[in-house]
Design a protein around this motif. Sequence first.
Motif, PDB file in Angstrom:
ATOM      1  N   ALA A 168       0.814  -1.217   0.000  1.00  0.00           N
ATOM      2  CA  ALA A 168       0.000   0.000   0.000  1.00  0.00           C
ATOM      3  C   ALA A 168       0.845   1.264   0.000  1.00  0.00           C
ATOM      4  O   ALA A 168       0.413   2.299  -0.489  1.00  0.00           O
ATOM      5  CB  ALA A 168      -0.942   0.013   1.206  1.00  0.00           C
ATOM      6  N   SER A 169       2.049   1.190   0.569  1.00  0.00           N
ATOM      7  CA  SER A 169       2.905   2.370   0.656  1.00  0.00           C
ATOM      8  C   SER A 169       4.367   1.932   0.673  1.00  0.00           C
ATOM      9  O   SER A 169       4.717   0.914   1.283  1.00  0.00           O
ATOM     10  CB  SER A 169       2.592   3.172   1.928  1.00  0.00           C
ATOM     11  N   ARG A 170       5.210   2.724   0.063  1.00  0.00           N
ATOM     12  CA  ARG A 170       6.639   2.412   0.047  1.00  0.00           C
ATOM     13  C   ARG A 170       7.292   2.647   1.415  1.00  0.00           C
ATOM     14  O   ARG A 170       8.452   2.291   1.622  1.00  0.00           O
ATOM     15  CB  ARG A 170       7.347   3.252  -1.003  1.00  0.00           C
ATOM     16  N   LEU A 171       6.574   3.223   2.352  1.00  0.00           N
ATOM     17  CA  LEU A 171       7.101   3.402   3.700  1.00  0.00           C
ATOM     18  C   LEU A 171       7.377   2.072   4.382  1.00  0.00           C
ATOM     19  O   LEU A 171       8.159   2.003   5.337  1.00  0.00           O
ATOM     20  CB  LEU A 171       6.128   4.216   4.557  1.00  0.00           C
ATOM     21  N   ALA A 172       6.742   0.995   3.903  1.00  0.00           N
ATOM     22  CA  ALA A 172       6.925  -0.314   4.532  1.00  0.00           C
ATOM     23  C   ALA A 172       8.390  -0.725   4.568  1.00  0.00           C
ATOM     24  O   ALA A 172       8.857  -1.323   5.550  1.00  0.00           O
ATOM     25  CB  ALA A 172       6.096  -1.370   3.795  1.00  0.00           C
ATOM     26  N   ASP A 173       9.143  -0.410   3.523  1.00  0.00           N
ATOM     27  CA  ASP A 173      10.544  -0.845   3.445  1.00  0.00           C
ATOM     28  C   ASP A 173      11.396  -0.235   4.552  1.00  0.00           C
ATOM     29  O   ASP A 173      12.336  -0.867   5.039  1.00  0.00           O
ATOM     30  CB  ASP A 173      11.131  -0.487   2.086  1.00  0.00           C
ATOM     31  N   ALA A 174      11.082   0.998   4.962  1.00  0.00           N
ATOM     32  CA  ALA A 174      11.888   1.690   5.965  1.00  0.00           C
ATOM     33  C   ALA A 174      11.790   1.042   7.341  1.00  0.00           C
ATOM     34  O   ALA A 174      12.647   1.260   8.200  1.00  0.00           O
ATOM     35  CB  ALA A 174      11.475   3.156   6.059  1.00  0.00           C
TER      36      ALA A 174
END
Length: 325
Positions: A168-174
């Motif tokens: 849903a969001s690229r924030l997951a990788d962080a």
Amino acid sequence: MTGTTNPRIAVIGAGMAGLACAHALRQRGLSPVVFEKSRGIGGRLATRRTEHGDGYDHGAQFVTAREAGFTALLETLQHAGAAATWSPRLPAQAPRPTHAWWIGTAGMSSLVRPLSASLDIRLRTTVSALQRQAGRWELQLAEQSVETFDAVVITTPAPQAQALLAGASRLADALESVAIAACWAVMLGFDAPWAVPFDAARFDTGAIAWIARQSSRDGLPGQGDRWLLHAAPDWSTAHLEHTPEEVLVLLQSALATQTRVALPPLSFAQAHRWRYAMTTRPLGQPMLAEPSERMWVGGDWCLGARVENACQSGLAIADAVAASL
């Protein structure tokens, strides 16, 4: 979202970070909706009550303040009768605390209850998935319903936030860099006073990391000699998938061994697993943000393991959300 009238803001998680954020947004005239999968607020600032009304603070045992903002909040809570300092008897050889230990006056959940006033909080409501549609966020609830919001704030433990953000969001990788240790907590009630010369103690070795006499905490309801123990992180990880019954047997034995004092007969015993209890490797910044997608993520795990870190993260998110409207 600039110019939107009464934007809908979802805050997922009703621990200190989520409630501090939602409370700050409410003070700015906004109306966030808080979703909490548990039956009560506070997260690890939790107070468990037995069927007989006895109280146990089975999560965070106390909070400390290092920054002016959190100090001011605790003093405000103290003036409102919700917070007090706690000075239990410690073992003779134990170092004295550098900072005051603060607790809730009727259990640790008292520290967050004033923050929840006037908030729309949906308890026992799990957000199972997120999806971006036409510039807004659709929240899939476990009850098979869907609600739509202009902005979303996630304040769950990092692994749970990562699961929600996946796809849903690229924030997951962080969130890969964050590490959080587990903790088994055990609540014990004795028929007779347990003859140890202290009310709280830390242990640097062994299965048990912390014990505290719950009756030494003013305002926490209950009768008899009640104790809370936290297992050490390594022990908790090694026994993470054991049953509560197995954990009770092992940790009662460890308690007698580490204190070298026999336990009185039990009147109550219960174990609780905190799968995400203490941050061991924080993110290193107050939050994660994707303002163009109206998504913010935070919690104590952003800055450290203390409740103060959760409050700092929640307030930083509130500032960022308000600035984006």
